[in-house]
Design a protein around this motif. Structure first.
Motif, PDB file in Angstrom:
ATOM      1  N   VAL A 107      34.025  27.962  32.186  1.00  0.00           N
ATOM      2  CA  VAL A 107      35.116  28.880  32.575  1.00  0.00           C
ATOM      3  C   VAL A 107      34.812  29.526  33.919  1.00  0.00           C
ATOM      4  CG1 VAL A 107      36.310  31.010  31.957  1.00  0.00           C
ATOM      5  CG2 VAL A 107      35.837  29.304  30.198  1.00  0.00           C
ATOM      6  N   ARG A 108      33.549  29.931  34.117  1.00  0.00           N
ATOM      7  CA  ARG A 108      33.180  30.564  35.394  1.00  0.00           C
ATOM      8  C   ARG A 108      33.366  29.602  36.563  1.00  0.00           C
ATOM      9  NH1 ARG A 108      29.024  32.780  32.239  1.00  0.00           N
ATOM     10  NH2 ARG A 108      27.565  31.159  32.928  1.00  0.00           N
ATOM     11  N   ARG A 110      37.213  29.156  37.177  1.00  0.00           N
ATOM     12  CA  ARG A 110      37.828  30.343  37.779  1.00  0.00           C
ATOM     13  C   ARG A 110      37.318  30.554  39.200  1.00  0.00           C
ATOM     14  NH1 ARG A 110      38.088  35.884  34.445  1.00  0.00           N
ATOM     15  NH2 ARG A 110      39.540  34.555  33.291  1.00  0.00           N
ATOM     16  N   TYR A 167      45.999  24.492  35.266  1.00  0.00           N
ATOM     17  CA  TYR A 167      45.129  25.648  35.051  1.00  0.00           C
ATOM     18  C   TYR A 167      45.771  26.622  34.074  1.00  0.00           C
ATOM     19  CZ  TYR A 167      42.068  29.599  36.259  1.00  0.00           C
ATOM     20  OH  TYR A 167      41.178  30.642  36.208  1.00  0.00           O
ATOM     21  N   MET A 190      43.511  34.608  39.779  1.00  0.00           N
ATOM     22  CA  MET A 190      42.181  34.230  39.303  1.00  0.00           C
ATOM     23  C   MET A 190      42.229  33.556  37.933  1.00  0.00           C
ATOM     24  SD  MET A 190      39.834  37.492  40.455  1.00  0.00           S
ATOM     25  CE  MET A 190      38.389  36.772  39.713  1.00  0.00           C
ATOM     26  N   SER A 191      42.808  34.235  36.947  1.00  0.00           N
ATOM     27  CA  SER A 191      42.769  33.723  35.582  1.00  0.00           C
ATOM     28  C   SER A 191      43.887  32.728  35.330  1.00  0.00           C
ATOM     29  CB  SER A 191      42.897  34.889  34.591  1.00  0.00           C
ATOM     30  OG  SER A 191      44.193  35.471  34.675  1.00  0.00           O
ATOM     31  N   THR A 234      39.681  30.397  42.571  1.00  0.00           N
ATOM     32  CA  THR A 234      39.758  31.536  43.490  1.00  0.00           C
ATOM     33  C   THR A 234      39.330  31.132  44.894  1.00  0.00           C
ATOM     34  OG1 THR A 234      39.270  33.020  41.640  1.00  0.00           O
ATOM     35  CG2 THR A 234      38.994  33.906  43.847  1.00  0.00           C
TER      36      THR A 234
END
Length: 734
Positions: free
Chosen positions: A184-185, A188, A369, A305-306, A192
């Motif tokens: 996930v990091r 994301r 996404y 971002m999310s 970004t």
């Protein structure tokens, strides 16, 4: 009076918090792996296995920080061991009476497995390594005693399974560290960073060096995400449900980043053009670029971002995409009245077409996404996974090197009658395969050899001075724990990982007793010398037998990188774009690994990557457009235009296969002739909007190919005689 005490208490709390966030996960991992290893050792003793230390070594071989990585590596270890065990049975059955033929067959098998290891990615390559290593580990003793072959195979598989089950259970149950949060990091963070790059690129604030650095980082991100995805599906059902979308995101991201780079390069060339018409085009198209950034910004002014934020951005991008063609047509009409230059209109058409493609692919990427918030989604249907591209030349060299090293040591073993020659043979074969994919295999082997030296000294002390004084498993585990903890801790530090790996594997090999313990100082020294000699021979082989760190290897990869354009011209169109994108980036990733200490070579290769991506991607788009024209409206282009397109299709591959001033001149001449033919087909006469738009798209792809070939920052620029090109078709140049 309590203020200092409170201040000290606050500082201690802050220090403890920092330690818990930074160092505590490392020590938790160290304790988990040592606990799993000692658990496997204890179970091995309890089950009366012949060599319980093999279970302990298995734990350290498959150890990884995340549970998913451990399960993935364990899966391929089991597969590799089973395949290797089957090969052992076949080889012993065929060649048990003739050791020379057995060793030759084993060397060929290990060479083939090394080729497979070098040609594959992630833990799949490890399965090939184990398939070859198992033949050496089980096959060499079995060839001397054929009657116990089946028992040796079953014992070996049992020991490995004990280690795998122990490390898997401990990793999953004791302070588990899942791969999904890291996944996930990465997703994301990459989204970004890409939004920032798109905003800077289209806003005109990004320079070429910044864009190149960002794209180079994205190459590693693409391969890292694919590696983590392939591991996370083993541990997390939620990741398995989204695996298709994650793979789809990677594919869409590659296509989108190529498109954004192409648009940025085209605008750079326009800005570098001193002609007044170029300035008119910039002023006409720039307002559209400035409208993109707000589409990727939340209502609060912060960037998207999310995945939840991406859903809102996808709606805005969809609305913008529907309105864009109408607005661009109006701008083009106004521009055609202000400027009568063919080159200016061609520049505008190319820039607007690239902009539309960027918005279209950015919308698709954002939709994928946003879909990650749902467990089931229609965008999960994606069968086109990442396609790595490894140089078969370098893989074959790695396989030949492993076979040669094994045969050389086997010949020395037979001639000298060395009691521990089999240990040297199997260890050299294993490390030739394991380290062949490292950026500097000779250096990696040397660091492991230093770890083996420490393991040999420490193992001698343990075996002959400590073990005789121990009584029972618990005392043995307590005595082993300090060295094992040190070894595992070293593997968590990149600069010392090789030393730690050498200790993790070879300290148990030398110091941990079998169920029937025996103390033989001469045998111990023989095995220690065999291990060190095998690693020295392996390191020397990596330095002498076509070492992968030479400029020659980089040139081979660079040539294969350029060959991607040849594949773009002649490959089957089905899924060609995805294969082209992933293959080009995979080759660049390999070059990046081999040129970490040679920035000039890396910079040159990066230039070829961008040239390959720009030209190759445009060629694929052109071929797709022509396929549609041939199937739906073959009379849209005359026969002379099709002939010119075929000549261009021959000239571009010739240029990238053998870059020179002559091939560049031929490619530019073919491109100019094709542009003239398509312009004549468009003509001043009336055409349906769809037909005219089709021909303008074709012309835009051709024009972009020309600007890429003429780019002054491209590696092709040095091949233009005197820095100048022929003037044929100059009116089309940007």
């Amino acid at each position: 009076m309590n203020t200092p005490a409170l201040s000290i208490k606050a500082q201690l709390r802050e220090a403890a918090t920092d330690w818990w966030r930074s160092d505590a996960p490392t020590w938790v991992y160290v304790f988990k792996m040592v606990f799993a290893g000692l658990l496997a050792l204890g179970i091995g003793y309890g089950l009366d296995l012949e060599s319980p230390r093999s279970a302990l070594i298995t734990v350290f071989i498959v150890m990884q920080p995340q549970s998913g990585m451990i399960l993935a590596k364990s899966f391929y270890r089991v597969i590799g061991t089973l395949v290797g065990s089957a090969a052992v049975v076949v080889f012993v059955g065929l060649f048990a009476q003739t050791p020379e033929l057995f060793l030759l067959a084993s060397a060929l098998w290990i060479g083939l497995c090394t080729v497979g290891s070098a040609h594959n990615r992630n833990f799949r390559s490890y399965g090939f390594v184990l398939s070859g290593y198992t033949v050496a580990l089980i096959g060499l003793p079995s060839a001397l005693h054929p009657a116990v072959t089946f028992d040796s195979v079953m014992t070996r598989v049992s020991e490995i399974m004990v280690g795998i089950v122990c490390v898997g259970l401990v990793s999953a149950l004791v302070f588990p560290q899942a791969s999904a949060p890291g996944l996930v990091r990465i997703i994301r963070g990459r989204f970004t960073a890409f939004v920032d790059m798109v905003s800077a690129t289209l806003g005109g604030t990004a320079d070429r060096k910044q864009l190149e650095a960002t794209n180079a980082r994205f190459v590693g991100d693409i391969i890292g995400l694919e590696a983590m995805r392939s591991s996370a599906i083993f541990e997390d059902p939620e990741v398995r449900l989204r695996s298709g979308r994650l793979s789809r995101m990677n594919s869409e991201f590659m296509a989108l980043s190529t498109r954004v780079h192409a648009l940025h390069q085209l605008m750079n060339r326009l800005h570098a053009n001193p002609a007044p018409s170029a300035r008119v085009v910039i002023e006409a198209i720039s307002p559209y670029y400035r409208e993109v950034q707000p589409l990727l910004t939340r209502a609060s002014g912060e960037p998207v971002m999310s995945a939840l934020d991406a859903a809102d951005a996808a709606l805005k991008l969809d609305a913008y995409k529907r309105e864009l063609p109408r607005r661009v047509r109006a701008t083009r009409h106004t521009l055609s009245e202000q400027c009568q230059s063919d080159s200016a209109m061609l520049d505008f058409d190319t820039a607007s077409e690239l902009l539309y493609r960027v918005i279209e692919e950015l919308h698709a990427y954002t939709l994928t996404y946003a879909s990650l918030t749902q467990r089931h989604h229609e965008r999960e249907q994606w069968e086109h996974s990442y396609a790595p591209k490894t140089s078969m030349t370098t893989a074959l060299i790695a396989g030949a090197r492993a076979a040669i090293v094994m045969l050389a040591l086997a010949a020395f073993w037979i001639v000298s009658g060395w009691p521990s020659g089999d240990v040297a043979v199997l260890n050299a074969a294993a490390f030739c395969a394991i380290t062949s994919a490292a950026p500097d295999p000779a250096k990696a082997t040397r660091t492991v050899a230093i770890g083996v030296l420490f393991a040999a000294v420490a193992g001698y002390f343990y075996t002959f001075h400590i073990l005789p004084r121990l009584d029972g498993y618990w005392m043995l585990a307590s005595a082993l724990m300090p060295v094992l903890m040190l070894a595992v801790y070293l593997t968590t530090r990149p600069a010392y990982a090789g030393y730690g790996l050498g200790i993790c594997i070879f300290f148990p090999f030398l110091a941990v007793p079998d169920n029937f313990a025996h103390f033989n100082a001469a045998g111990y020294l023989n095995e220690s010398v065999a291990l060190v000699v095998s690693l020295i021979v392996t390191a020397v082989a990596f330095m002498l037998l076509l070492p992968p760190t030479t400029d020659w290897t980089v040139r081979v990869l660079e040539k294969q990188l350029r060959k991607q354009v040849v594949d773009a011209c002649f490959g089957k169109l089905a899924h060609l774009a995805l294969k082209f994108e992933s293959g080009t980036r995979d080759l660049m990733h390999q070059i990046t690994m081999f040129t970490s200490s040679r920035p000039l070579l890396r910079q040159k290769a990066l230039g070829w990557m961008f040239a390959t991506l720009e030209v190759g991607h445009a060629i694929i788009e052109l071929r797709n457009e022509l396929q549609g024209i041939r199937s739906e409206a073959p009379d849209l282009l005359p026969a002379s235009a099709y002939a010119a397109l075929n000549r261009l299709r021959e000239a571009i591959p010739a240029l990238f296969a053998q870059p020179s001033a002559a091939t560049l001149s031929a490619a530019l001449a073919a491109n100019d002739a094709t542009i003239a033919e398509v312009q004549a087909a468009i003509g001043p006469h009336y055409r349906e909007r769809s037909e005219r738009h089709r021909l303008q798209r074709t012309l835009s792809y051709l024009h972009f190919i020309r600007t890429a070939l003429l780019d002054e920052q491209s590696p092709l620029h040095t091949m233009r005689a005197g820095g100048q090109n022929n003037t044929t078709g100059a009116r089309h140049a940007t």
